[in-house]
Write a protein that holds these residues in place. Structure first.
Motif, PDB file in Angstrom:
ATOM      1  N   LEU A  77       3.250 -15.164 -13.108  1.00 45.55           N
ATOM      2  CA  LEU A  77       1.865 -14.634 -13.082  1.00 45.55           C
ATOM      3  C   LEU A  77       1.689 -14.308 -11.570  1.00 45.55           C
ATOM      4  O   LEU A  77       0.913 -13.335 -11.050  1.00 45.55           O
ATOM      5  CB  LEU A  77       0.689 -15.241 -13.699  1.00 45.55           C
ATOM      6  N   GLY A  78       1.939 -15.384 -10.498  1.00 43.22           N
ATOM      7  CA  GLY A  78       1.693 -15.214  -9.331  1.00 43.22           C
ATOM      8  C   GLY A  78       2.184 -14.069  -8.506  1.00 43.22           C
ATOM      9  O   GLY A  78       1.862 -13.653  -7.652  1.00 43.22           O
ATOM     10  N   VAL A  79       3.320 -13.500  -9.180  1.00 40.25           N
ATOM     11  CA  VAL A  79       3.981 -12.223  -8.504  1.00 40.25           C
ATOM     12  C   VAL A  79       3.625 -10.998  -9.609  1.00 40.25           C
ATOM     13  O   VAL A  79       3.295  -9.977  -9.244  1.00 40.25           O
ATOM     14  CB  VAL A  79       5.439 -12.483  -8.698  1.00 40.25           C
ATOM     15  N   ARG A  87      -1.918  -3.115  -5.301  1.00 35.18           N
ATOM     16  CA  ARG A  87      -2.355  -3.033  -3.685  1.00 35.18           C
ATOM     17  C   ARG A  87      -1.204  -3.273  -2.916  1.00 35.18           C
ATOM     18  O   ARG A  87      -0.617  -4.491  -2.885  1.00 35.18           O
ATOM     19  CB  ARG A  87      -3.598  -3.861  -3.767  1.00 35.18           C
ATOM     20  N   LEU A  88      -1.270  -2.598  -1.748  1.00 35.94           N
ATOM     21  CA  LEU A  88      -0.487  -2.975  -0.369  1.00 35.94           C
ATOM     22  C   LEU A  88      -1.262  -3.703   0.916  1.00 35.94           C
ATOM     23  O   LEU A  88      -0.575  -4.557   1.066  1.00 35.94           O
ATOM     24  CB  LEU A  88       0.362  -1.974  -0.184  1.00 35.94           C
ATOM     25  N   ALA A  89      -2.328  -3.163   0.893  1.00 36.91           N
ATOM     26  CA  ALA A  89      -3.139  -3.592   2.077  1.00 36.91           C
ATOM     27  C   ALA A  89      -4.301  -4.228   1.515  1.00 36.91           C
ATOM     28  O   ALA A  89      -5.388  -3.717   1.144  1.00 36.91           O
ATOM     29  CB  ALA A  89      -3.495  -2.428   2.967  1.00 36.91           C
ATOM     30  N   VAL A 134       1.401 -20.897 -10.495  1.00 33.27           N
ATOM     31  CA  VAL A 134       1.069 -19.618 -10.019  1.00 33.27           C
ATOM     32  C   VAL A 134       0.796 -19.464  -8.419  1.00 33.27           C
ATOM     33  O   VAL A 134       1.289 -18.461  -7.807  1.00 33.27           O
ATOM     34  CB  VAL A 134      -0.294 -19.247 -11.080  1.00 33.27           C
ATOM     35  N   ALA A 135       0.017 -20.465  -7.961  1.00 31.93           N
ATOM     36  CA  ALA A 135      -0.188 -20.354  -6.572  1.00 31.93           C
ATOM     37  C   ALA A 135       1.015 -20.528  -5.759  1.00 31.93           C
ATOM     38  O   ALA A 135       1.445 -19.669  -4.722  1.00 31.93           O
ATOM     39  CB  ALA A 135      -1.171 -21.590  -6.208  1.00 31.93           C
ATOM     40  N   LEU A 136       2.014 -21.205  -6.106  1.00 34.54           N
ATOM     41  CA  LEU A 136       3.237 -21.463  -5.132  1.00 34.54           C
ATOM     42  C   LEU A 136       4.124 -20.057  -5.209  1.00 34.54           C
ATOM     43  O   LEU A 136       4.814 -19.782  -4.324  1.00 34.54           O
ATOM     44  CB  LEU A 136       4.039 -22.752  -5.746  1.00 34.54           C
ATOM     45  N   ALA A 137       4.215 -19.867  -6.312  1.00 37.95           N
ATOM     46  CA  ALA A 137       5.021 -18.240  -6.703  1.00 37.95           C
ATOM     47  C   ALA A 137       4.542 -17.399  -5.909  1.00 37.95           C
ATOM     48  O   ALA A 137       5.100 -16.394  -5.396  1.00 37.95           O
ATOM     49  CB  ALA A 137       4.985 -18.100  -8.335  1.00 37.95           C
ATOM     50  N   HIS A 138       2.901 -17.209  -5.926  1.00 34.78           N
ATOM     51  CA  HIS A 138       2.444 -16.157  -5.111  1.00 34.78           C
ATOM     52  C   HIS A 138       2.597 -16.302  -3.563  1.00 34.78           C
ATOM     53  O   HIS A 138       3.008 -15.520  -2.869  1.00 34.78           O
ATOM     54  CB  HIS A 138       0.753 -16.351  -5.297  1.00 34.78           C
ATOM     55  N   LEU A 139       2.521 -17.732  -3.270  1.00 33.21           N
ATOM     56  CA  LEU A 139       2.530 -17.928  -1.837  1.00 33.21           C
ATOM     57  C   LEU A 139       4.027 -17.718  -1.048  1.00 33.21           C
ATOM     58  O   LEU A 139       4.318 -17.206  -0.124  1.00 33.21           O
ATOM     59  CB  LEU A 139       2.242 -19.235  -1.467  1.00 33.21           C
ATOM     60  N   CYS A 145       6.988  -9.974   0.239  1.00 32.97           N
ATOM     61  CA  CYS A 145       7.468  -8.392  -0.405  1.00 32.97           C
ATOM     62  C   CYS A 145       6.241  -7.331   0.030  1.00 32.97           C
ATOM     63  O   CYS A 145       6.722  -6.262   0.240  1.00 32.97           O
ATOM     64  CB  CYS A 145       7.010  -8.401  -1.974  1.00 32.97           C
ATOM     65  N   ARG A 146       4.935  -7.716   0.379  1.00 29.16           N
ATOM     66  CA  ARG A 146       4.040  -7.101   0.932  1.00 29.16           C
ATOM     67  C   ARG A 146       4.381  -6.429   2.121  1.00 29.16           C
ATOM     68  O   ARG A 146       4.450  -5.336   2.576  1.00 29.16           O
ATOM     69  CB  ARG A 146       2.514  -7.546   0.635  1.00 29.16           C
ATOM     70  N   ALA A 147       4.726  -7.363   3.027  1.00 27.63           N
ATOM     71  CA  ALA A 147       4.988  -7.046   4.354  1.00 27.63           C
ATOM     72  C   ALA A 147       6.191  -6.019   4.413  1.00 27.63           C
ATOM     73  O   ALA A 147       6.466  -5.045   5.139  1.00 27.63           O
ATOM     74  CB  ALA A 147       5.283  -8.429   5.165  1.00 27.63           C
ATOM     75  N   ARG A 148       7.317  -6.272   3.491  1.00 31.44           N
ATOM     76  CA  ARG A 148       8.467  -5.446   3.535  1.00 31.44           C
ATOM     77  C   ARG A 148       8.316  -3.982   3.187  1.00 31.44           C
ATOM     78  O   ARG A 148       8.527  -3.173   3.653  1.00 31.44           O
ATOM     79  CB  ARG A 148       9.409  -6.008   2.657  1.00 31.44           C
ATOM     80  N   LEU A 149       7.257  -3.923   1.951  1.00 32.77           N
ATOM     81  CA  LEU A 149       6.916  -2.566   1.633  1.00 32.77           C
ATOM     82  C   LEU A 149       6.005  -2.054   2.518  1.00 32.77           C
ATOM     83  O   LEU A 149       6.097  -0.831   2.851  1.00 32.77           O
ATOM     84  CB  LEU A 149       5.985  -2.774   0.288  1.00 32.77           C
ATOM     85  N   ARG A 150       5.312  -2.723   3.414  1.00 36.62           N
ATOM     86  CA  ARG A 150       4.452  -2.025   4.480  1.00 36.62           C
ATOM     87  C   ARG A 150       5.438  -1.597   5.711  1.00 36.62           C
ATOM     88  O   ARG A 150       5.091  -0.525   6.080  1.00 36.62           O
ATOM     89  CB  ARG A 150       3.317  -2.869   4.996  1.00 36.62           C
ATOM     90  N   ARG A 151       6.406  -2.275   5.755  1.00 34.19           N
ATOM     91  CA  ARG A 151       7.494  -1.753   6.890  1.00 34.19           C
ATOM     92  C   ARG A 151       8.112  -0.576   6.402  1.00 34.19           C
ATOM     93  O   ARG A 151       8.055   0.316   7.383  1.00 34.19           O
ATOM     94  CB  ARG A 151       8.401  -2.836   7.372  1.00 34.19           C
TER      95      ARG A 151
END
Length: 181
Positions: A77-79, A87-89, A134-139, A145-151
């Motif tokens: 669920l964290g992912v 949401r990306l930004a 959940v928190a560990l998976a999210h962190l 992944c968001r940084a990679r998608l933004r790049r």
């Protein structure tokens, strides 16, 4: 700002997140809410860390297995929750807070639903372990992944667009014709 310059990418990303999220929740529901055929059931654990201490008393291998199960049950669920949001930004702390809150609520709902299932008991420590998972998976996954998608999005937006009609010149105009007398 949503991921992708066109709406199709966002729709596909969110649809995949929602489908995977529903599949995971169905699996979790099946694992945690099915009746167990046991001759007796233990009492509910409402004291914080009492179940974890009992697991640690069983030895390192059994403790690692039981604590690992608690951490991994809701960890996807964290992912999947941020993926379904699309949401990306977004602020990393706000995303973490929303995801952990949703994971805590889902874990609480599962524990409350277990009160009506034969052989299943409420355990506060499992709620704690599920939330930490959940928190560990999210962190560990979402910021990377968001940084990679933004790049990737920035790299695509910097590329020059191909000119489809480069050799056709200016658009022709029709000369004005005066009014007839």
């Amino acid at each position: 700002m949503r991921q992708g310059s066109d709406g199709q990418t966002v729709i596909r990303f969110r649809a995949a997140g929602v489908c995977l999220l529903l599949a995971h929740l169905l699996l979790v529901g099946w694992l945690t809410l099915r009746p167990l055929d046991v001759p007796w059931a233990t009492a509910s654990n409402l004291r914080l860390f009492a179940g974890i201490r009992a697991d640690l008393a069983l030895g390192p291998v059994e403790a690692a297995r039981r604590i690992g199960e608690g951490l991994l049950l809701l960890a996807p669920l964290g992912v999947l929750l941020p993926m379904a949001g699309g949401r990306l930004a977004v602020s990393p702390w706000a995303s973490l807070a929303r995801t952990v809150a949703a994971g805590t609520l889902i874990s609480t709902l599962i524990e409350l639903a277990q009160t009506g299932v034969p052989g299943q008991v409420v355990d506060v420590d499992s709620m704690l372990l599920n939330t930490v998972g959940v928190a560990l998976a999210h962190l560990l996954v979402v910021p990377m992944c968001r940084a990679r998608l933004r790049r990737k999005k920035e790299r695509i937006s910097v590329l020059p667009r191909p000119r489809d009609e480069a050799g056709q010149g200016a658009t022709p105009t029709i000369p004005r014709v005066g009014m007839a007398p």
